[in-house]
Design a protein around this motif. Sequence first.
Motif, PDB file in Angstrom:
ATOM      1  N   LYS A 171       1.302   3.553  -3.097  1.00  0.00           N
ATOM      2  CA  LYS A 171       0.394   4.656  -3.442  1.00  0.00           C
ATOM      3  C   LYS A 171       1.054   6.012  -3.188  1.00  0.00           C
ATOM      4  O   LYS A 171       0.680   7.021  -3.810  1.00  0.00           O
ATOM      5  N   THR A 173      -5.668   3.208   1.349  1.00  0.00           N
ATOM      6  CA  THR A 173      -6.421   2.034   0.900  1.00  0.00           C
ATOM      7  C   THR A 173      -7.718   2.468   0.241  1.00  0.00           C
ATOM      8  O   THR A 173      -8.525   3.176   0.844  1.00  0.00           O
ATOM      9  N   ASP A 174      -7.924   2.029  -0.991  1.00  0.00           N
ATOM     10  CA  ASP A 174      -9.175   2.333  -1.679  1.00  0.00           C
ATOM     11  C   ASP A 174     -10.289   1.391  -1.247  1.00  0.00           C
ATOM     12  O   ASP A 174     -11.437   1.806  -1.099  1.00  0.00           O
ATOM     13  N   VAL A 175      -9.949   0.111  -1.058  1.00  0.00           N
ATOM     14  CA  VAL A 175     -10.944  -0.886  -0.644  1.00  0.00           C
ATOM     15  C   VAL A 175     -10.317  -1.827   0.377  1.00  0.00           C
ATOM     16  O   VAL A 175      -9.225  -2.360   0.138  1.00  0.00           O
ATOM     17  N   LYS A 192     -11.577   4.126   2.306  1.00  0.00           N
ATOM     18  CA  LYS A 192     -12.606   4.699   1.425  1.00  0.00           C
ATOM     19  C   LYS A 192     -13.819   3.783   1.319  1.00  0.00           C
ATOM     20  O   LYS A 192     -14.959   4.237   1.352  1.00  0.00           O
ATOM     21  N   LYS A 193     -13.600   2.484   1.168  1.00  0.00           N
ATOM     22  CA  LYS A 193     -14.685   1.515   1.085  1.00  0.00           C
ATOM     23  C   LYS A 193     -14.310   0.271   1.867  1.00  0.00           C
ATOM     24  O   LYS A 193     -13.147  -0.127   1.893  1.00  0.00           O
ATOM     25  N   VAL A 241     -14.080  -0.950  -8.251  1.00  0.00           N
ATOM     26  CA  VAL A 241     -12.798  -0.260  -8.298  1.00  0.00           C
ATOM     27  C   VAL A 241     -12.541   0.305  -9.692  1.00  0.00           C
ATOM     28  O   VAL A 241     -12.045   1.415  -9.851  1.00  0.00           O
ATOM     29  N   ARG A 259       0.814  -1.214   0.000  1.00  0.00           N
ATOM     30  CA  ARG A 259       0.000   0.000   0.000  1.00  0.00           C
ATOM     31  C   ARG A 259       0.848   1.264   0.000  1.00  0.00           C
ATOM     32  O   ARG A 259       0.400   2.322  -0.462  1.00  0.00           O
ATOM     33  N   LYS A 261      -4.750   1.978  -7.652  1.00  0.00           N
ATOM     34  CA  LYS A 261      -5.814   1.645  -6.710  1.00  0.00           C
ATOM     35  C   LYS A 261      -5.332   0.499  -5.823  1.00  0.00           C
ATOM     36  O   LYS A 261      -4.745  -0.477  -6.315  1.00  0.00           O
ATOM     37  N   THR A 262      -5.602   0.597  -4.524  1.00  0.00           N
ATOM     38  CA  THR A 262      -5.143  -0.430  -3.587  1.00  0.00           C
ATOM     39  C   THR A 262      -6.333  -1.163  -2.978  1.00  0.00           C
ATOM     40  O   THR A 262      -7.290  -0.538  -2.501  1.00  0.00           O
ATOM     41  N   SER A 291       0.112   7.868  -7.118  1.00  0.00           N
ATOM     42  CA  SER A 291      -1.219   8.146  -6.568  1.00  0.00           C
ATOM     43  C   SER A 291      -2.340   7.594  -7.432  1.00  0.00           C
ATOM     44  O   SER A 291      -3.492   7.498  -6.977  1.00  0.00           O
TER      45      SER A 291
END
Length: 368
Positions: free
Chosen positions: A101, A141-143, A162-163, A368, A98, A108-109, A105
């Motif tokens: 990122k 972390t995106d998800v 985020k999710k 995603v 992670r 997506k993680t 940027s």
Amino acid sequence: MKKVLYVTTVSRTVNAFLVPHIHMLLDEGYLVDLATSIDKPVDESLINRGVHVFNIPFARNPLHPGNLTAFKELIKIQNQKQYDIVHVHTPVASLFGRLLKLRDSHVKTIYTAHGYHFLKGGSNVGWMLYYPIEWMMAKLTDVTITINQEDYEITTKRLKPKKTYLMDGVGLDLSHYKVLSHEAICDKRQELGLHSDDFIIIMIAELNENKNQIQLLKAIERLKDKYSNIKALFVGEGLKLQELQQQATECGIQKHVQFLGFRTDITELINVSNIGVLLSYREGLPRNLMELMACGRQMIGTNIRGCRDIICDDTVGCLVEVGDDETLAHEIERLYLKNDSSFSLSPHLKKYEMASVLKELKMIYEGV
């Protein structure tokens, strides 16, 4: 074509849990590669489909200086390949994966949390060391995918990526598990040197501190004089093998236990057993309990997250506290005297089936 990099600390995690996930992504048109420390050869079916494996020198201790070298390797790979999604598993890999990122940027993680090292009632060390790391990493972390209710609640209420999704484990192919005939069970028992009237307890787990095989050894010690035909099969490898063998000798139960090491005949071994146990201090959502359930065996688990999710009522089994070998012995005796530890497959087993889990994972990737 979207490009995905799966990152795990060691390759045995991929072989044990993630091969069907990667095949699903390949079927959906993703390009998937793998970055891991190769402790076991990666499943050949992935190699044959073009998955490239980068051997990254991860160490399991997050503070090990060798992990800086591993992180530099990850940066180099990302600079060269420009993956769109980095999907991380296991604590060390999830940390450094992670961190990519920060360098890119646009990536997506996705983080699958197989069981945080901090938990309700857990040690202060776990909270002091791992919680701050997870809290900071959640910002990158995106998800986050969690696999038990407690981790889902901690993630949504405290870590707040985020999710967050709650997924029903990593998936179980129910076609691999079946109830054997009486004749086949007798043959397998004979192969293992077991008698037809032996009451067999199976424990499928790596031989390490967390899995806590010692609690079962102490419970059998309590029962050995009263019930000489209660025996245990320990399936799995690990650094504590010699220590556990010595403990069995000191308890005078060496004739009551077998350490079988790594096995590929798990279904047969479960079938020759009467019940299964899992006595961990910490779990995510233990697949070995699902395997017992799929073969129609009742089980005893420790009263921790993950085990509580699966052993949800007394038709499936029961829960005992970590370290309480007296209550464990009592529950083993109860099932022994009951003389019928099987049960009909629970309706909720279907949600753990591989097809259901892959459908959830596909949906998450589409988001995603």
